[in-house]
Design a protein around this motif. Sequence first.
Motif, PDB file in Angstrom:
ATOM      1  N   ARG A  12       1.041  -1.206   0.017  1.00  0.00           N
ATOM      2  CA  ARG A  12      -0.044  -0.197  -0.054  1.00  0.00           C
ATOM      3  C   ARG A  12       0.994   1.291  -0.144  1.00  0.00           C
ATOM      4  O   ARG A  12       1.440   1.438   0.879  1.00  0.00           O
ATOM      5  CB  ARG A  12      -0.859  -0.095   1.117  1.00  0.00           C
ATOM      6  N   ARG A  13       0.822   1.960  -1.060  1.00  0.00           N
ATOM      7  CA  ARG A  13       1.978   3.056  -1.208  1.00  0.00           C
ATOM      8  C   ARG A  13       1.258   4.214  -1.962  1.00  0.00           C
ATOM      9  O   ARG A  13       0.447   4.054  -2.846  1.00  0.00           O
ATOM     10  CB  ARG A  13       3.085   2.339  -1.863  1.00  0.00           C
ATOM     11  N   GLY A  14       1.518   5.330  -1.478  1.00  0.00           N
ATOM     12  CA  GLY A  14       0.866   6.755  -2.470  1.00  0.00           C
ATOM     13  C   GLY A  14       1.788   6.710  -3.736  1.00  0.00           C
ATOM     14  O   GLY A  14       2.989   5.969  -3.646  1.00  0.00           O
ATOM     15  N   VAL A  15       1.475   7.626  -4.478  1.00  0.00           N
ATOM     16  CA  VAL A  15       2.113   8.242  -5.726  1.00  0.00           C
ATOM     17  C   VAL A  15       2.788   9.468  -5.581  1.00  0.00           C
ATOM     18  O   VAL A  15       1.965  10.449  -5.059  1.00  0.00           O
ATOM     19  CB  VAL A  15       1.063   7.855  -6.859  1.00  0.00           C
ATOM     20  N   ALA A  16       4.131   9.563  -5.935  1.00  0.00           N
ATOM     21  CA  ALA A  16       4.799  10.791  -5.649  1.00  0.00           C
ATOM     22  C   ALA A  16       4.438  11.715  -6.944  1.00  0.00           C
ATOM     23  O   ALA A  16       4.566  11.318  -8.096  1.00  0.00           O
ATOM     24  CB  ALA A  16       6.211  10.835  -5.626  1.00  0.00           C
ATOM     25  N   MET A  17       3.924  12.837  -6.693  1.00  0.00           N
ATOM     26  CA  MET A  17       3.571  13.793  -7.608  1.00  0.00           C
ATOM     27  C   MET A  17       4.882  14.790  -7.630  1.00  0.00           C
ATOM     28  O   MET A  17       5.134  15.408  -6.740  1.00  0.00           O
ATOM     29  CB  MET A  17       2.522  14.956  -7.577  1.00  0.00           C
ATOM     30  N   MET A  18       5.410  14.781  -8.981  1.00  0.00           N
ATOM     31  CA  MET A  18       6.748  15.384  -9.020  1.00  0.00           C
ATOM     32  C   MET A  18       6.567  16.638 -10.134  1.00  0.00           C
ATOM     33  O   MET A  18       5.473  16.536 -10.823  1.00  0.00           O
ATOM     34  CB  MET A  18       7.719  14.431  -9.795  1.00  0.00           C
ATOM     35  N   ALA A  19       7.183  17.721  -9.923  1.00  0.00           N
ATOM     36  CA  ALA A  19       7.124  18.829 -10.353  1.00  0.00           C
ATOM     37  C   ALA A  19       8.509  19.332 -11.164  1.00  0.00           C
ATOM     38  O   ALA A  19       9.497  18.762 -10.762  1.00  0.00           O
ATOM     39  CB  ALA A  19       6.721  20.125  -9.687  1.00  0.00           C
ATOM     40  N   VAL A  20       8.288  19.602 -12.623  1.00  0.00           N
ATOM     41  CA  VAL A  20       9.570  19.961 -13.417  1.00  0.00           C
ATOM     42  C   VAL A  20       9.533  21.313 -13.484  1.00  0.00           C
ATOM     43  O   VAL A  20       8.481  21.620 -14.266  1.00  0.00           O
ATOM     44  CB  VAL A  20       9.728  19.004 -14.713  1.00  0.00           C
TER      45      VAL A  20
END
Length: 124
Positions: A97-105
């Motif tokens: 069970r893991r979240g998803v990282a939202m990355m910004a460029v």
Amino acid sequence: AGAIRTAYYADHCAPPEPFLARYRREFGAESDGCRAILAYDAVQALAAALRALPPLSAADLTTDLARTRDRTRAALGRVSFEGVAGRILFDEHGDVRRGVAMMAVEPGRPPGDRRRLFGWLGEH
């Protein structure tokens, strides 16, 4: 032409800088995305499951190997700890069970500093 804006994407992890620095120091190269950090956490999860088992006998590792595998799998299902990539815990099906990282460029920043963690979706 339109303005260049920040772009966003989802990733399986957001390796913290101390992990990346240690990886570079140990291996003399950059980490390959999320693979290294997820592998590290997977080994830590398995180690935690094995520590939860009573001492293994020679039979546990030979003739009773199938039973040992089942006991290890059950122990792994009860593992819950703060890994390098975030909280590690498993659901009733054995899936992490893991979240998803939202990355910004972000455009306009130096090449090695354009990517940053924007936030998390789901459990972290």
